[in-house]
Design a protein around this motif. Structure first.
Motif, PDB file in Angstrom:
ATOM      1  N   UNK A 285       0.833  -1.207   0.000  1.00 50.13           N
ATOM      2  CA  UNK A 285       0.000   0.000   0.000  1.00 50.13           C
ATOM      3  C   UNK A 285       0.866   1.255   0.000  1.00 50.13           C
ATOM      4  N   UNK A 286       1.973   1.223   0.738  1.00 48.70           N
ATOM      5  CA  UNK A 286       2.888   2.371   0.771  1.00 48.70           C
ATOM      6  C   UNK A 286       3.525   2.584  -0.605  1.00 48.70           C
ATOM      7  N   UNK A 287       3.942   1.501  -1.256  1.00 50.76           N
ATOM      8  CA  UNK A 287       4.533   1.623  -2.594  1.00 50.76           C
ATOM      9  C   UNK A 287       3.549   2.239  -3.575  1.00 50.76           C
ATOM     10  N   UNK A 288       2.278   1.862  -3.453  1.00 50.31           N
ATOM     11  CA  UNK A 288       1.250   2.345  -4.368  1.00 50.31           C
ATOM     12  C   UNK A 288       0.716   3.726  -4.009  1.00 50.31           C
ATOM     13  N   UNK A 289       1.154   4.242  -2.865  1.00 49.75           N
ATOM     14  CA  UNK A 289       0.739   5.572  -2.456  1.00 49.75           C
ATOM     15  C   UNK A 289      -0.581   5.632  -1.721  1.00 49.75           C
ATOM     16  N   UNK A 290      -1.092   4.487  -1.278  1.00 45.72           N
ATOM     17  CA  UNK A 290      -2.334   4.497  -0.484  1.00 45.72           C
ATOM     18  C   UNK A 290      -2.110   5.134   0.881  1.00 45.72           C
ATOM     19  N   UNK A 291      -0.882   5.098   1.343  1.00 43.50           N
ATOM     20  CA  UNK A 291      -0.491   5.792   2.568  1.00 43.50           C
ATOM     21  C   UNK A 291       0.995   6.103   2.471  1.00 43.50           C
ATOM     22  N   UNK A 292       1.476   6.956   3.360  1.00 42.02           N
ATOM     23  CA  UNK A 292       2.904   7.298   3.373  1.00 42.02           C
ATOM     24  C   UNK A 292       3.514   6.978   4.736  1.00 42.02           C
ATOM     25  N   UNK A 293       2.987   5.940   5.373  1.00 40.85           N
ATOM     26  CA  UNK A 293       3.427   5.540   6.706  1.00 40.85           C
ATOM     27  C   UNK A 293       4.595   4.562   6.613  1.00 40.85           C
ATOM     28  N   UNK A 294       5.531   4.651   7.556  1.00 38.86           N
ATOM     29  CA  UNK A 294       6.661   3.728   7.547  1.00 38.86           C
ATOM     30  C   UNK A 294       6.244   2.293   7.850  1.00 38.86           C
ATOM     31  N   UNK A 295       6.953   1.361   7.233  1.00 37.80           N
ATOM     32  CA  UNK A 295       6.780  -0.077   7.452  1.00 37.80           C
ATOM     33  C   UNK A 295       8.131  -0.638   7.874  1.00 37.80           C
ATOM     34  N   UNK A 296       8.134  -1.464   8.916  1.00 37.91           N
ATOM     35  CA  UNK A 296       9.404  -1.941   9.464  1.00 37.91           C
ATOM     36  C   UNK A 296       9.362  -3.419   9.815  1.00 37.91           C
ATOM     37  N   UNK A 297      10.534  -4.032   9.730  1.00 40.07           N
ATOM     38  CA  UNK A 297      10.756  -5.384  10.217  1.00 40.07           C
ATOM     39  C   UNK A 297      11.585  -5.270  11.490  1.00 40.07           C
ATOM     40  N   UNK A 298      11.093  -5.819  12.583  1.00 35.81           N
ATOM     41  CA  UNK A 298      11.832  -5.826  13.847  1.00 35.81           C
ATOM     42  C   UNK A 298      12.614  -7.128  13.877  1.00 35.81           C
TER      43      UNK A 298
ATOM     44  N   UNK B 244      15.873 -12.694  12.901  1.00 37.62           N
ATOM     45  CA  UNK B 244      14.731 -13.447  12.384  1.00 37.62           C
ATOM     46  C   UNK B 244      14.459 -13.170  10.905  1.00 37.62           C
ATOM     47  N   UNK B 245      14.613 -11.945  10.458  1.00 38.26           N
ATOM     48  CA  UNK B 245      14.240 -11.581   9.090  1.00 38.26           C
ATOM     49  C   UNK B 245      15.403 -11.600   8.089  1.00 38.26           C
ATOM     50  N   UNK B 246      16.548 -12.132   8.459  1.00 40.49           N
ATOM     51  CA  UNK B 246      17.708 -12.137   7.552  1.00 40.49           C
ATOM     52  C   UNK B 246      17.416 -12.870   6.242  1.00 40.49           C
ATOM     53  N   UNK B 247      16.767 -14.023   6.303  1.00 44.17           N
ATOM     54  CA  UNK B 247      16.483 -14.769   5.071  1.00 44.17           C
ATOM     55  C   UNK B 247      15.466 -14.032   4.195  1.00 44.17           C
ATOM     56  N   UNK B 248      14.502 -13.384   4.829  1.00 43.44           N
ATOM     57  CA  UNK B 248      13.530 -12.593   4.065  1.00 43.44           C
ATOM     58  C   UNK B 248      14.228 -11.422   3.382  1.00 43.44           C
ATOM     59  N   UNK B 249      15.164 -10.797   4.070  1.00 45.56           N
ATOM     60  CA  UNK B 249      15.911  -9.692   3.461  1.00 45.56           C
ATOM     61  C   UNK B 249      16.711 -10.172   2.259  1.00 45.56           C
ATOM     62  N   UNK B 250      17.230 -11.379   2.333  1.00 41.58           N
ATOM     63  CA  UNK B 250      17.935 -11.945   1.177  1.00 41.58           C
ATOM     64  C   UNK B 250      16.971 -12.133   0.007  1.00 41.58           C
ATOM     65  N   UNK B 251      15.749 -12.552   0.293  1.00 41.26           N
ATOM     66  CA  UNK B 251      14.746 -12.703  -0.762  1.00 41.26           C
ATOM     67  C   UNK B 251      14.373 -11.359  -1.365  1.00 41.26           C
ATOM     68  N   UNK B 252      14.248 -10.340  -0.525  1.00 40.95           N
ATOM     69  CA  UNK B 252      13.933  -9.001  -1.021  1.00 40.95           C
ATOM     70  C   UNK B 252      15.069  -8.486  -1.903  1.00 40.95           C
ATOM     71  N   UNK B 253      16.299  -8.754  -1.509  1.00 44.85           N
ATOM     72  CA  UNK B 253      17.445  -8.396  -2.346  1.00 44.85           C
ATOM     73  C   UNK B 253      17.374  -9.128  -3.679  1.00 44.85           C
TER      74      UNK B 253
END
Length: 186
Positions: free
Chosen positions: A119-132, A137-146
């Protein structure tokens, strides 16, 4: 500020996830950050809600009718909203929140943070999105995003808009400093 947290309805198999959720909840309360979350009293959901409440903070839960019993709705919240379905849950949480954070969790957690991020990418909102990123825990997901980025399916500026933090102070700093990129398809 109100931050929506998406996280597991279980606690995982390492106590670090519970400890990190408790620390984040305490930090929220001490810094006058209200919690918006899925409304359950089990798993990391209940852990962070209890930590915010125990430290004098405000907690707003949003739970669908059919999950009210399964996720055992938390009845000691500042306010609990019972909605008809998951779509209404996510819309209500999105309208209430100033930012979105995913703690460790399963498929539902990923679906929720990815929808907010999309939704943020599409401009439906301009709120931050975060992975804690508790315990990496999210290292493998970050590799997928890369991989999505290097494969040409995700523009780098949209990959970079997803905040990564592993401690409460860094998370709050990055949320407060967040500047959204240009909307997609403008």
């Amino acid at each position: 500020m109100k931050i929506a947290v998406f996280c597991g309805s279980s606690t995982g198999n390492d106590s670090i996830y519970v400890n990190e959720a408790e620390k984040l909840g305490e930090f929220f309360a001490i810094n006058d950050i209200d919690l918006v979350y899925g409304g359950g009293k089990v798993g990391l959901m209940g852990t962070i809600a209890n930590a915010v409440l125990a430290n004098g903070g405000k907690v707003y839960g949003v739970i669908p009718e059919y999950l009210q019993e399964k996720e055992i709705a938390h009845t000691d919240l500042t306010e609990l909203f019972v909605v008809t379905d998951m779509h209404e849950r996510k819309a209500k949480m999105a309208s209430m929140a100033d930012a979105f954070v995913a703690l460790p969790g399963g498929a539902g957690t990923l679906e929720e943070i990815f929808e907010a991020w999309t939704w943020a990418q599409l401009g439906h909102h301009s709120k931050p999105c975060a992975l804690y990123n508790s315990n990496g825990f999210y290292q493998h997901l970050l590799a997928m995003i890369t991989n999505m980025t290097t494969s040409g399916f995700l523009h780098a500026k949209y990959a970079e808009m997803l905040i990564l933090a592993d401690n409460p102070k860094e998370l709050l700093y990055r949320i407060e400093a967040y500047q959204p990129p240009e909307k997609k398809w403008t």
